[in-house]
Motif scaffolding. Structure first.
Motif, PDB file in Angstrom:
ATOM      1  N   ALA A   9       0.809  -1.229   0.000  1.00 58.07           N
ATOM      2  CA  ALA A   9       0.000   0.000   0.000  1.00 58.07           C
ATOM      3  C   ALA A   9       0.837   1.271   0.000  1.00 58.07           C
ATOM      4  N   THR A  10       2.140   1.156   0.246  1.00 60.87           N
ATOM      5  CA  THR A  10       2.989   2.346   0.110  1.00 60.87           C
ATOM      6  C   THR A  10       3.547   2.466  -1.308  1.00 60.87           C
ATOM      7  N   GLY A  11       3.281   1.468  -2.147  1.00 63.75           N
ATOM      8  CA  GLY A  11       3.809   1.463  -3.507  1.00 63.75           C
ATOM      9  C   GLY A  11       2.866   2.174  -4.472  1.00 63.75           C
ATOM     10  N   ARG A  12       3.256   2.187  -5.727  1.00 60.85           N
ATOM     11  CA  ARG A  12       2.518   2.956  -6.720  1.00 60.85           C
ATOM     12  C   ARG A  12       1.135   2.352  -6.977  1.00 60.85           C
ATOM     13  N   VAL A  13       1.091   1.081  -7.386  1.00 58.13           N
ATOM     14  CA  VAL A  13      -0.206   0.492  -7.737  1.00 58.13           C
ATOM     15  C   VAL A  13      -1.004   0.163  -6.468  1.00 58.13           C
ATOM     16  N   GLY A  14      -0.321  -0.333  -5.429  1.00 60.96           N
ATOM     17  CA  GLY A  14      -1.040  -0.667  -4.190  1.00 60.96           C
ATOM     18  C   GLY A  14      -1.719   0.551  -3.591  1.00 60.96           C
ATOM     19  N   VAL A  32       1.414  -3.035   5.441  1.00 60.85           N
ATOM     20  CA  VAL A  32       2.587  -2.162   5.292  1.00 60.85           C
ATOM     21  C   VAL A  32       3.716  -2.715   6.147  1.00 60.85           C
ATOM     22  N   ARG A  33       4.919  -2.128   5.980  1.00 62.69           N
ATOM     23  CA  ARG A  33       6.077  -2.661   6.721  1.00 62.69           C
ATOM     24  C   ARG A  33       6.527  -1.750   7.859  1.00 62.69           C
ATOM     25  N   ARG A  34       5.944  -0.546   7.934  1.00 61.14           N
ATOM     26  CA  ARG A  34       6.367   0.392   8.983  1.00 61.14           C
ATOM     27  C   ARG A  34       5.134   0.932   9.724  1.00 61.14           C
ATOM     28  N   HIS A  35       5.315   1.139  11.044  1.00 60.48           N
ATOM     29  CA  HIS A  35       4.195   1.633  11.851  1.00 60.48           C
ATOM     30  C   HIS A  35       3.734   3.011  11.373  1.00 60.48           C
ATOM     31  N   THR A  52       5.282  -8.485   6.662  1.00 57.92           N
ATOM     32  CA  THR A  52       6.010  -8.633   5.398  1.00 57.92           C
ATOM     33  C   THR A  52       5.424  -9.817   4.625  1.00 57.92           C
ATOM     34  N   LEU A  53       5.570  -9.759   3.306  1.00 60.76           N
ATOM     35  CA  LEU A  53       4.938 -10.785   2.464  1.00 60.76           C
ATOM     36  C   LEU A  53       5.629 -12.138   2.571  1.00 60.76           C
ATOM     37  N   ASP A  54       6.832 -12.188   3.146  1.00 64.10           N
ATOM     38  CA  ASP A  54       7.524 -13.487   3.260  1.00 64.10           C
ATOM     39  C   ASP A  54       7.285 -14.158   4.613  1.00 64.10           C
ATOM     40  N   LEU A  72       1.135  -8.145  -4.946  1.00 62.81           N
ATOM     41  CA  LEU A  72       2.144  -7.987  -5.992  1.00 62.81           C
ATOM     42  C   LEU A  72       3.383  -8.752  -5.584  1.00 62.81           C
ATOM     43  N   LEU A  73       4.315  -8.881  -6.500  1.00 65.79           N
ATOM     44  CA  LEU A  73       5.604  -9.522  -6.208  1.00 65.79           C
ATOM     45  C   LEU A  73       6.647  -8.416  -6.272  1.00 65.79           C
ATOM     46  N   PRO A  74       6.982  -7.816  -5.120  1.00 64.32           N
ATOM     47  CA  PRO A  74       7.888  -6.661  -5.180  1.00 64.32           C
ATOM     48  C   PRO A  74       9.259  -7.066  -5.685  1.00 64.32           C
ATOM     49  N   PRO A 144      -0.421  -5.402 -17.034  1.00 65.57           N
ATOM     50  CA  PRO A 144      -0.125  -4.155 -17.738  1.00 65.57           C
ATOM     51  C   PRO A 144       1.158  -4.275 -18.541  1.00 65.57           C
ATOM     52  N   GLY A 145       1.346  -3.335 -19.460  1.00 67.52           N
ATOM     53  CA  GLY A 145       2.643  -3.193 -20.131  1.00 67.52           C
ATOM     54  C   GLY A 145       3.500  -2.209 -19.342  1.00 67.52           C
ATOM     55  N   HIS A 146       4.288  -1.394 -20.056  1.00 65.52           N
ATOM     56  CA  HIS A 146       5.167  -0.433 -19.388  1.00 65.52           C
ATOM     57  C   HIS A 146       4.359   0.522 -18.512  1.00 65.52           C
ATOM     58  N   PHE A 147       4.878   0.797 -17.321  1.00 69.24           N
ATOM     59  CA  PHE A 147       4.291   1.853 -16.487  1.00 69.24           C
ATOM     60  C   PHE A 147       4.787   3.202 -17.020  1.00 69.24           C
ATOM     61  N   GLN A 148       3.894   4.189 -17.084  1.00 68.74           N
ATOM     62  CA  GLN A 148       4.342   5.544 -17.439  1.00 68.74           C
ATOM     63  C   GLN A 148       5.372   6.043 -16.426  1.00 68.74           C
TER      64      GLN A 148
HETATM   65  N1  LIG Z   1       7.654  -0.892 -14.028  1.00 74.29           N
HETATM   66  C1  LIG Z   1       6.916  -1.396 -15.005  1.00 74.29           C
HETATM   67  O1  LIG Z   1       6.899  -0.879 -16.148  1.00 74.29           O
HETATM   68  C2  LIG Z   1       6.080  -2.645 -14.737  1.00 74.29           C
HETATM   69  C3  LIG Z   1       5.271  -3.157 -15.758  1.00 74.29           C
HETATM   70  C4  LIG Z   1       4.471  -4.285 -15.511  1.00 74.29           C
HETATM   71  C5  LIG Z   1       4.510  -4.873 -14.243  1.00 74.29           C
HETATM   72  N2  LIG Z   1       5.323  -4.362 -13.261  1.00 74.29           N
HETATM   73  C6  LIG Z   1       5.338  -5.034 -11.955  1.00 74.29           C
HETATM   74  O2  LIG Z   1       4.805  -4.157 -10.968  1.00 74.29           O
HETATM   75  C7  LIG Z   1       5.336  -4.525  -9.707  1.00 74.29           C
HETATM   76  C8  LIG Z   1       5.781  -3.276  -8.969  1.00 74.29           C
HETATM   77  O3  LIG Z   1       4.632  -2.494  -8.684  1.00 74.29           O
HETATM   78  P1  LIG Z   1       4.753  -1.014  -8.088  1.00 74.29           P
HETATM   79  O4  LIG Z   1       5.562  -0.179  -9.039  1.00 74.29           O
HETATM   80  O5  LIG Z   1       3.411  -0.550  -7.688  1.00 74.29           O
HETATM   81  O6  LIG Z   1       5.644  -1.301  -6.802  1.00 74.29           O
HETATM   82  P2  LIG Z   1       6.457  -0.255  -5.916  1.00 74.29           P
HETATM   83  O7  LIG Z   1       5.941   1.126  -6.107  1.00 74.29           O
HETATM   84  O8  LIG Z   1       7.900  -0.549  -6.130  1.00 74.29           O
HETATM   85  O9  LIG Z   1       6.038  -0.718  -4.454  1.00 74.29           O
HETATM   86  C9  LIG Z   1       6.407  -1.949  -3.900  1.00 74.29           C
HETATM   87  C10 LIG Z   1       5.545  -2.159  -2.670  1.00 74.29           C
HETATM   88  O10 LIG Z   1       5.819  -3.455  -2.128  1.00 74.29           O
HETATM   89  C11 LIG Z   1       6.178  -3.295  -0.747  1.00 74.29           C
HETATM   90  N3  LIG Z   1       7.120  -4.358  -0.394  1.00 74.29           N
HETATM   91  C12 LIG Z   1       8.364  -4.558  -0.884  1.00 74.29           C
HETATM   92  N4  LIG Z   1       8.897  -5.670  -0.369  1.00 74.29           N
HETATM   93  C13 LIG Z   1       7.982  -6.163   0.519  1.00 74.29           C
HETATM   94  C14 LIG Z   1       7.951  -7.278   1.386  1.00 74.29           C
HETATM   95  N5  LIG Z   1       8.973  -8.151   1.461  1.00 74.29           N
HETATM   96  N6  LIG Z   1       6.855  -7.472   2.159  1.00 74.29           N
HETATM   97  C15 LIG Z   1       5.818  -6.597   2.092  1.00 74.29           C
HETATM   98  N7  LIG Z   1       5.768  -5.537   1.279  1.00 74.29           N
HETATM   99  C16 LIG Z   1       6.848  -5.318   0.502  1.00 74.29           C
HETATM  100  C17 LIG Z   1       6.778  -1.905  -0.654  1.00 74.29           C
HETATM  101  O11 LIG Z   1       6.722  -1.480   0.685  1.00 74.29           O
HETATM  102  P3  LIG Z   1       7.819  -0.478   1.345  1.00 74.29           P
HETATM  103  O12 LIG Z   1       7.298   0.917   1.116  1.00 74.29           O
HETATM  104  O13 LIG Z   1       7.807  -0.874   2.774  1.00 74.29           O
HETATM  105  O14 LIG Z   1       9.133  -0.730   0.653  1.00 74.29           O
HETATM  106  C18 LIG Z   1       5.823  -1.131  -1.564  1.00 74.29           C
HETATM  107  O15 LIG Z   1       4.617  -0.864  -0.908  1.00 74.29           O
HETATM  108  C19 LIG Z   1       6.467  -5.518  -9.962  1.00 74.29           C
HETATM  109  O16 LIG Z   1       6.025  -6.832  -9.705  1.00 74.29           O
HETATM  110  C20 LIG Z   1       6.739  -5.340 -11.454  1.00 74.29           C
HETATM  111  O17 LIG Z   1       7.256  -6.497 -12.056  1.00 74.29           O
HETATM  112  C21 LIG Z   1       6.094  -3.262 -13.479  1.00 74.29           C
END
Ligand SMILES: NC(=O)c1ccc[n+]([C@@H]2O[C@H](COP(=O)([O-])OP(=O)(O)OC[C@H]3O[C@@H](n4cnc5c(N)ncnc54)[C@H](OP(=O)(O)O)[C@@H]3O)[C@@H](O)[C@H]2O)c1
Length: 298
Positions: A9-14, A32-35, A52-54, A72-74, A144-148
């Motif tokens: 949820a701190t990431g872009r799509v989440g 999330v990973r931080r309080h 954490t997801l692991d 997602l798979l970070p 999706p394809g490439h992210f903007q």
């Molecule tokens: N870039 C592209 O063009 C593209 C295209 C198609 C698909 N994708 C896929 O999109 C995904 C990335 O999405 P995004 O850009 O939205 O991600 P992002 O902004 O990089 O965010 C990653 C999220 O995952 C969390 N995270 C990381 N490791 C974790 C763990 N071990 N346990 C729990 N949470 C964890 C992060 O939390 P913290 O804030 O705590 O780090 C953050 O909230 C990848 O799987 C990628 O392959 C990317």
């Protein structure tokens, strides 16, 4: 409808997914990973768990009673072995989904995730799709394809050097590029109205060439950018020069090569479209970079 859990949820799509769900009035539990991040989401009206997801047992606990999950798979640029890291997360995520019999999972996947090999880090997304399908959940795999937003990595180098590097044979081929907020909206829609059966959904954004991206970025930065098309054999080295570890640079170069070969093209069960323009995303990104810089200066 019960609680919907949103990982990353701190990431872009989440974050876009959680915001869309909250705006629709859903009960949302973010992971999330931080309080401090948990508190920020609670202030916006979500429930929050620090996990954490692991960590399969704690992840399972955080999925208790949920009607749907966004996951997602970070990607982690610091790990020694990308496949080992991906497989540890996949075992934990799919294990927790199976343990709690989560009825519906929306997974952020990618174009090319139907292929088992030859796509660099996307092979992990292929394995996560397979592992989730094997749990018996209904899976919506968003491809999706490439992210903007991938232009973010190039803003500083372009601003400072005036060069816009292109990891492709040509800068003039248009490809769909989707805004992450549009992916979040599709994810939220699927979680609010789950499909009857598992499906892979291609998310197609408006198409741009890398040269068009460079022109828009140059206009926004107030300088003309030189578009430097790098030959295939230079990709891994250039990525290492940019700071990636050698094995990660090799994997990302494989991904670029897969894109050149058309392996990331949409091949899902159906397509949806994202309509946010690249220019709108760029404005938002530059506002964020500007405010981050102002914060750092203060
Ligand atoms: N870039 C592209 O063009 C593209 C295209 C198609 C698909 N994708 C896929 O999109 C995904 C990335 O999405 P995004 O850009 O939205 O991600 P992002 O902004 O990089 O965010 C990653 C999220 O995952 C969390 N995270 C990381 N490791 C974790 C763990 N071990 N346990 C729990 N949470 C964890 C992060 O939390 P913290 O804030 O705590 O780090 C953050 O909230 C990848 O799987 C990628 O392959 C990317």
């Amino acid at each position: 409808m019960g609680t919907i859990v949103v990982a990353g949820a701190t990431g872009r799509v989440g974050s876009a997914t959680a915001r869309s769900l909250l705006a629709a009035g859903a009960n949302v539990r973010v992971l999330v990973r931080r309080h401090a991040d948990a508190q920020a989401w609670q202030a916006r009206g979500a429930e929050a768990r620090v996990v954490t997801l692991d960590d399969r047992p704690r992840l399972g606990g955080a999925l208790d009673g949920c009607s749907g999950l966004f996951v997602l798979l970070p990607f982690d640029l610091t790990v020694d072995d990308l496949d080992e890291h991906a497989d540890r997360l996949i075992d934990s995520i799919a294990g927790a989904v199976a343990d709690r019999q989560v009825p519906h999972v929306v997974m952020l996947s990618s174009g090319g995730a139907d292929l088992a090999e030859g796509t660099g880090p996307i092979t992990g997304l292929h394995r996560l799709e397979r592992a989730l399908l094997a749990t018996g959940t209904t899976l919506t795999a968003l491809r999706p394809g490439h992210f903007q937003e991938k232009v973010t990595n190039l803003i500083e180098v372009a601003r400072e050097s005036g060069v816009y590097p292109v990891f492709a044979a040509s800068a003039d081929i248009s490809k769909p590029m989707v805004a992450t907020q549009d992916i979040g909206a599709v994810a939220a829609g699927a979680l609010l109205s789950p499909p009857a059966a598992s499906e892979a959904v291609d998310i197609i954004g408006p198409a741009y060439s890398e040269r068009a991206v460079a022109v828009a970025l140059g206009a926004a930065l107030g300088r003309q950018l030189h578009v430097a098309t790098l030959p295939d054999e230079a990709w891994a080295g250039a990525l290492q020069d940019a700071g990636l570890r050698p094995h990660i640079a090799t994997s990302v170069a494989d991904l670029y090569r897969a894109d050149e070969q058309g392996l990331l093209a949409p091949r899902g069960d159906r397509r949806v479209h994202g309509h946010t323009s690249f220019e709108a995303t760029l404005d938002r990104l530059l506002d964020t970079v500007g405010s981050d810089n102002r914060t750092k200066e203060n």
